[in-house]
Design a protein around this motif. Sequence first.
Motif, short mmCIF file in Angstrom:
data_model
loop_
_atom_site.label_atom_id
_atom_site.label_comp_id
_atom_site.label_asym_id
_atom_site.label_seq_id
_atom_site.Cartn_x
_atom_site.Cartn_y
_atom_site.Cartn_z
N UNK A 1 46.13 56.40 -5.41
CA UNK A 1 45.12 55.73 -6.25
C UNK A 1 45.28 54.22 -6.15
N UNK A 2 46.54 53.75 -6.16
CA UNK A 2 46.80 52.31 -5.99
C UNK A 2 47.93 52.18 -4.97
N UNK A 3 48.09 50.98 -4.43
CA UNK A 3 49.15 50.78 -3.44
C UNK A 3 50.51 50.93 -4.11
N UNK A 4 51.36 51.73 -3.51
CA UNK A 4 52.70 51.95 -4.09
C UNK A 4 53.72 51.11 -3.34
N UNK A 5 54.49 50.34 -4.08
CA UNK A 5 55.61 49.60 -3.48
C UNK A 5 56.87 50.10 -4.16
N UNK A 6 57.80 50.59 -3.38
CA UNK A 6 58.99 51.16 -4.00
C UNK A 6 60.25 50.71 -3.29
N UNK A 7 61.37 50.72 -4.01
CA UNK A 7 62.66 50.54 -3.37
C UNK A 7 63.12 51.87 -2.81
N UNK A 8 64.11 51.83 -1.93
CA UNK A 8 64.65 53.08 -1.39
C UNK A 8 65.32 53.88 -2.49
N UNK A 9 65.23 55.18 -2.40
CA UNK A 9 65.88 56.06 -3.36
C UNK A 9 66.43 57.26 -2.61
N UNK A 10 67.23 58.05 -3.30
CA UNK A 10 67.87 59.19 -2.64
C UNK A 10 66.87 60.27 -2.26
N UNK A 11 67.09 60.91 -1.11
CA UNK A 11 66.26 62.05 -0.74
C UNK A 11 67.17 63.20 -0.28
N UNK A 12 66.67 64.41 -0.47
CA UNK A 12 67.43 65.61 -0.10
C UNK A 12 66.59 66.43 0.89
N UNK A 13 67.22 67.35 1.64
CA UNK A 13 66.42 68.18 2.55
C UNK A 13 65.31 68.91 1.80
N UNK A 14 64.11 68.84 2.36
CA UNK A 14 62.96 69.49 1.73
C UNK A 14 61.98 68.52 1.12
N UNK A 15 62.42 67.28 0.87
CA UNK A 15 61.53 66.28 0.26
C UNK A 15 60.39 65.95 1.22
N UNK A 16 59.16 65.94 0.68
CA UNK A 16 57.99 65.58 1.48
C UNK A 16 57.61 64.14 1.15
N UNK A 17 57.83 63.24 2.12
CA UNK A 17 57.49 61.84 1.92
C UNK A 17 56.15 61.55 2.59
N UNK A 18 55.46 60.57 2.06
CA UNK A 18 54.18 60.19 2.66
C UNK A 18 54.20 58.71 3.01
N UNK A 19 54.32 58.37 4.30
CA UNK A 19 54.24 56.97 4.70
C UNK A 19 52.80 56.46 4.58
N UNK A 20 52.59 55.16 4.90
CA UNK A 20 51.28 54.55 4.70
C UNK A 20 50.17 55.24 5.46
N UNK A 21 50.52 55.90 6.57
CA UNK A 21 49.50 56.60 7.37
C UNK A 21 48.88 57.76 6.60
#
Lengths: 143, 335
Positions: free
Chosen positions: B240-260
């Motif tokens: 909905x709006x541009x997201x700017x975030x710091x790095x955070x922990x991720x575990x196997x299975x997490x679905x991330x969405x890059x700018x693309x």
Amino acid sequence: MELNELQQLIAKLEASGLRSLELSRPGERVKLTMSDNSEVQVVNADDTVELFAAPASLQAAPAGTTVLTEAAGLFLATHPMRSKPLAEVGQSVKKNDVLGLLKIGPVYAPVTAPADGVVTQILASDGALLGFGAPVLEIAASA
Amino acid sequence: MIEILSATALASVQDLGRDGYLRYGVGTSGAMDRVALAAGNILLGNPENSAAIEIPMFPFQVRFLEDIAFALTGADANAELDGQPIPPWWTIQARKGQELRLSPPTHGARCYLALAGGIDVPVMLGSRSTQLRGEFGGYCGRTLKRGDVISAIASAERAEAYTALPAAGFGIEPPEFTLPLGDLESTAHATRTFVRVLPAAEYDCYEDASLESFWSQDWKITSQSDRYGYRLAGEALVTKTTLEQRSHGIVPGVIQVPHSGQPIIQLRDAQPSGGYPKIGTVIEADLWRLGQARPGTQLRFVQTTYEEALSALDEVHDYLNKIRRLTELYLLSKR
């Protein structure tokens, strides 16, 4: 073996429609056989012959050797991960090749070739519930 | 002991993974299909967490340098032991000098070769898994290559237990038939994999239409998919709006969405932190399904709840407990 455990086994045997049940574990063996008047006979298995061991005559397949089940279970002609049956008529097989599967719970027990030969006939239908000693297929010694 | 005969790369020694070190920046590693790894060990009477070889590239060939029982689980690689066909999800005794050949599977992505006793490599940070990013653990911290000799942990008990192993070996039911998910037609042909997903931290930041298509579309697993993660292709997801975030922990299975807007599922060799928004997490109970999903096939996300995710994990444990119990009973009956 505790008496109540034995009673449970007898009940299971009666309910299953099987003729015989053999249980071995470290230190004890018990064999239950349904007699003709449908009462259960308890036999100390050490005194009895191995009913379901492959007969010695199967070492070299004579013409038309019938391969029997060595356990009771659901017969799978094809492994569920595959589309081709494990054995087909005309197929050359080697001793100990897996020609079918008996599904016993999650265990797939092999139905194996007792000797080198050629599959001449498939006797059990896929998905059939087979008892001990049921015929699965026939193989003839390779020429 | 076995000797690797294939030049093919990418096979690695893995166990269930290296838990507890994400906070120090050490990823989990471990088998991509942990159910197949555990089941292979169960077939051999090993602890479920014993190390085995994960094989993602075929053909793959090894020679046995001693008499030893082995198990094959995961993708069906039409295995042959000195020319004798071995069914999938199977254990059998190999003789010294015999060669095992695995061919490219029709379905599935990874095959697991387990040895009785478990593979003998040093435990590092609590695991025998190969940490490919950090180049430690497993076999010399790297993938296997031709000429490598891999030993199994010697055990008098396993030798004793497997005197009862039938000459033709025996098998167990693969989990996709005990724990089916999604429509059976496409899973049977392995053209589409279904996995259950929990919404994650930034789920609500996406446009309604994007959330709708996240659940309803077929995502293509691209060729840029491996142990680090799966890159998916489909209708782009829009925030909905541009997201700017710091790095955070991720575990196997997490679905991330890059700018693309094209999602990435982070997997066993993923780095332990990242800054992309997280739209969801594939539940632990379904990660093994992803481990067998091939590039080029379709992936479908099924929304689930925390409670359902826990009971799905219980079902996986029940499956493993059941095959252990019945395997032991079967071997007893063969004595």
